[in-house]
Design a protein around this motif. Structure first.
Motif, PDB file in Angstrom:
ATOM      1  N   GLN A  16       0.682  -1.307  -0.039  1.00 26.42           N
ATOM      2  CA  GLN A  16       0.074   0.004   0.001  1.00 26.42           C
ATOM      3  C   GLN A  16       0.972   1.229  -0.122  1.00 26.42           C
ATOM      4  O   GLN A  16       1.864   1.096   0.440  1.00 26.42           O
ATOM      5  N   PRO A  17       0.447   2.378  -0.531  1.00 27.30           N
ATOM      6  CA  PRO A  17       0.967   3.625  -0.419  1.00 27.30           C
ATOM      7  C   PRO A  17       1.590   3.998   0.869  1.00 27.30           C
ATOM      8  O   PRO A  17       0.809   3.744   2.022  1.00 27.30           O
ATOM      9  N   GLY A  18       2.532   4.490   1.227  1.00 29.69           N
ATOM     10  CA  GLY A  18       3.465   4.523   2.428  1.00 29.69           C
ATOM     11  C   GLY A  18       4.000   3.515   3.033  1.00 29.69           C
ATOM     12  O   GLY A  18       4.772   3.458   3.983  1.00 29.69           O
ATOM     13  N   GLY A  19       3.977   2.193   2.570  1.00 25.78           N
ATOM     14  CA  GLY A  19       4.447   0.940   2.863  1.00 25.78           C
ATOM     15  C   GLY A  19       6.087   1.133   2.512  1.00 25.78           C
ATOM     16  O   GLY A  19       6.596   1.740   1.763  1.00 25.78           O
ATOM     17  N   SER A  20       6.441  -0.255   3.062  1.00 23.61           N
ATOM     18  CA  SER A  20       7.866  -0.411   2.595  1.00 23.61           C
ATOM     19  C   SER A  20       8.116  -1.938   2.185  1.00 23.61           C
ATOM     20  O   SER A  20       7.163  -2.856   2.220  1.00 23.61           O
ATOM     21  N   LEU A  21       9.351  -1.926   1.496  1.00 19.64           N
ATOM     22  CA  LEU A  21       9.708  -3.141   0.893  1.00 19.64           C
ATOM     23  C   LEU A  21      11.165  -3.144   0.740  1.00 19.64           C
ATOM     24  O   LEU A  21      11.831  -2.082   0.625  1.00 19.64           O
ATOM     25  N   ARG A  22      11.902  -4.241   0.795  1.00 17.35           N
ATOM     26  CA  ARG A  22      13.068  -4.516   0.618  1.00 17.35           C
ATOM     27  C   ARG A  22      13.456  -5.542  -0.497  1.00 17.35           C
ATOM     28  O   ARG A  22      13.206  -6.651  -0.381  1.00 17.35           O
TER      29      ARG A  22
ATOM     30  N   TRP B 155      22.591  -8.574 -15.938  1.00 22.72           N
ATOM     31  CA  TRP B 155      21.227  -8.143 -15.358  1.00 22.72           C
ATOM     32  C   TRP B 155      20.671  -9.163 -14.899  1.00 22.72           C
ATOM     33  O   TRP B 155      20.730 -10.281 -15.049  1.00 22.72           O
ATOM     34  N   GLY B 156      19.919  -8.750 -13.662  1.00 22.77           N
ATOM     35  CA  GLY B 156      18.893  -9.850 -13.260  1.00 22.77           C
ATOM     36  C   GLY B 156      17.547 -10.003 -13.873  1.00 22.77           C
ATOM     37  O   GLY B 156      17.624  -9.321 -14.963  1.00 22.77           O
ATOM     38  N   GLN B 157      16.702 -10.853 -13.412  1.00 25.89           N
ATOM     39  CA  GLN B 157      15.466 -10.939 -14.303  1.00 25.89           C
ATOM     40  C   GLN B 157      14.262 -10.058 -14.092  1.00 25.89           C
ATOM     41  O   GLN B 157      13.423  -9.785 -14.703  1.00 25.89           O
ATOM     42  N   GLY B 158      14.438  -9.324 -13.065  1.00 20.94           N
ATOM     43  CA  GLY B 158      13.474  -8.191 -12.506  1.00 20.94           C
ATOM     44  C   GLY B 158      12.694  -8.686 -11.593  1.00 20.94           C
ATOM     45  O   GLY B 158      12.353  -9.872 -11.730  1.00 20.94           O
ATOM     46  N   THR B 159      12.361  -7.914 -10.681  1.00 23.81           N
ATOM     47  CA  THR B 159      11.018  -8.366  -9.697  1.00 23.81           C
ATOM     48  C   THR B 159      10.004  -7.053  -9.880  1.00 23.81           C
ATOM     49  O   THR B 159      10.318  -5.852  -9.880  1.00 23.81           O
ATOM     50  N   GLN B 160       8.697  -7.564  -9.625  1.00 25.61           N
ATOM     51  CA  GLN B 160       7.601  -6.366  -9.927  1.00 25.61           C
ATOM     52  C   GLN B 160       7.415  -5.855  -8.387  1.00 25.61           C
ATOM     53  O   GLN B 160       7.316  -6.501  -7.370  1.00 25.61           O
ATOM     54  N   VAL B 161       7.369  -4.560  -8.594  1.00 25.25           N
ATOM     55  CA  VAL B 161       6.842  -3.898  -7.404  1.00 25.25           C
ATOM     56  C   VAL B 161       5.804  -3.000  -7.663  1.00 25.25           C
ATOM     57  O   VAL B 161       5.615  -2.263  -8.652  1.00 25.25           O
ATOM     58  N   THR B 162       4.549  -3.391  -6.837  1.00 27.40           N
ATOM     59  CA  THR B 162       3.220  -2.563  -7.328  1.00 27.40           C
ATOM     60  C   THR B 162       2.875  -1.989  -6.069  1.00 27.40           C
ATOM     61  O   THR B 162       2.869  -2.606  -4.951  1.00 27.40           O
ATOM     62  N   VAL B 163       2.749  -0.539  -5.971  1.00 24.83           N
ATOM     63  CA  VAL B 163       2.425   0.424  -4.740  1.00 24.83           C
ATOM     64  C   VAL B 163       0.721   0.580  -5.166  1.00 24.83           C
ATOM     65  O   VAL B 163       0.485   1.505  -6.001  1.00 24.83           O
ATOM     66  N   SER B 164      -0.277   0.281  -4.476  1.00 28.83           N
ATOM     67  CA  SER B 164      -1.462   0.372  -4.514  1.00 28.83           C
ATOM     68  C   SER B 164      -2.395   0.252  -3.447  1.00 28.83           C
ATOM     69  O   SER B 164      -2.129  -0.866  -2.850  1.00 28.83           O
ATOM     70  N   SER B 165      -3.469   1.059  -3.383  1.00 27.08           N
ATOM     71  CA  SER B 165      -4.432   0.757  -2.263  1.00 27.08           C
ATOM     72  C   SER B 165      -5.555  -0.345  -2.693  1.00 27.08           C
ATOM     73  O   SER B 165      -6.493  -0.611  -1.733  1.00 27.08           O
TER      74      SER B 165
ATOM     75  N   LEU C  31      18.184  -3.200  -1.649  1.00 31.72           N
ATOM     76  CA  LEU C  31      17.245  -1.693  -1.969  1.00 31.72           C
ATOM     77  C   LEU C  31      16.252  -1.632  -0.895  1.00 31.72           C
ATOM     78  O   LEU C  31      15.323  -2.327  -1.137  1.00 31.72           O
ATOM     79  N   GLN C  32      16.373  -0.883   0.295  1.00 31.25           N
ATOM     80  CA  GLN C  32      15.311  -0.736   1.236  1.00 31.25           C
ATOM     81  C   GLN C  32      14.616   0.654   0.718  1.00 31.25           C
ATOM     82  O   GLN C  32      14.999   1.412   0.400  1.00 31.25           O
ATOM     83  N   MET C  33      13.096   0.191   0.488  1.00 32.69           N
ATOM     84  CA  MET C  33      12.312   1.352  -0.029  1.00 32.69           C
ATOM     85  C   MET C  33      11.110   1.482   1.106  1.00 32.69           C
ATOM     86  O   MET C  33      10.326   0.624   1.217  1.00 32.69           O
ATOM     87  N   ASN C  34      11.177   2.845   1.233  1.00 29.01           N
ATOM     88  CA  ASN C  34      10.172   3.231   2.572  1.00 29.01           C
ATOM     89  C   ASN C  34       9.279   4.491   1.937  1.00 29.01           C
ATOM     90  O   ASN C  34       9.531   4.842   0.758  1.00 29.01           O
ATOM     91  N   SER C  35       8.279   4.616   2.580  1.00 31.17           N
ATOM     92  CA  SER C  35       7.212   5.719   1.915  1.00 31.17           C
ATOM     93  C   SER C  35       6.983   5.557   0.546  1.00 31.17           C
ATOM     94  O   SER C  35       6.915   6.446  -0.344  1.00 31.17           O
ATOM     95  N   LEU C  36       6.650   4.281   0.179  1.00 34.56           N
ATOM     96  CA  LEU C  36       6.396   4.015  -1.373  1.00 34.56           C
ATOM     97  C   LEU C  36       5.046   4.655  -1.809  1.00 34.56           C
ATOM     98  O   LEU C  36       4.317   4.948  -0.932  1.00 34.56           O
TER      99      LEU C  36
ATOM    100  N   ARG D 100      14.017   8.322   0.635  1.00 36.42           N
ATOM    101  CA  ARG D 100      12.982   7.186   0.704  1.00 36.42           C
ATOM    102  C   ARG D 100      13.433   5.956   0.565  1.00 36.42           C
ATOM    103  O   ARG D 100      13.274   4.941   1.192  1.00 36.42           O
ATOM    104  N   PHE D 101      14.643   5.761  -0.245  1.00 34.61           N
ATOM    105  CA  PHE D 101      15.117   4.827  -0.483  1.00 34.61           C
ATOM    106  C   PHE D 101      16.781   4.467  -0.064  1.00 34.61           C
ATOM    107  O   PHE D 101      17.287   5.461  -0.123  1.00 34.61           O
TER     108      PHE D 101
END
Length: 121
Positions: free
Chosen positions: A13-19, A111-121, A80-85, A66-67
């Motif tokens: 969710q918006p405002g959340g974090s992922l690493r 290159w890596g294969q990629g990882t999906q990050v979705t920020v949504s409520s 990569l620590q991602m805060n306040s997404l 934020r990151f």
């Protein structure tokens, strides 16, 4: 010979974090500059954060404060620590590394294969 494997993406969710984490494996002698990029649908791949072997870092303006990028040279990993997404952070995130393969003098890009990050409520 060398693989970059990313992990840690997902839905938040918006405002959340992922690493995000990225590990270089295989015939790795040394890793040099390591970078996170991202690519949103229909857009170009953009640099997000970069870290040198010595730990110097740089970020795109939109993620500063934020990151946080970090690395473990002994384990050949970068995180990569991602805060306040924000929704605009939604993208596929790619790990990139300059690697010297065992038995070779030259440095090769991987290159890596990629990882999906979705920020949504």
């Amino acid at each position: 010979q060398v693989q970059l494997v990313e992990s840690g993406g997902g839905l938040v969710q918006p405002g959340g974090s992922l690493r995000l984490s990225c590990a270089a494996s295989g015939s790795v002698a040394s890793t040099y500059t390591m970078t996170w990029y991202r690519q949103a649908p229909g857009k170009q791949r953009d640099l997000v954060a970069v870290i040198t072997t010595g730990g110097a870092t740089n970020y795109r303006d939109s993620v500063k404060g934020r990151f946080t990028i970090s690395r473990d040279n002994a384990k050949n990993t970068v995180s990569l620590q991602m805060n306040s997404l924000k929704p605009e952070d939604t993208a596929v995130y790619y790990c990139h590394a300059n690697v010297r393969v065992q038995g070779m003098d030259s440095i090769t890009d991987y290159w890596g294969q990629g990882t999906q990050v979705t920020v949504s409520s």
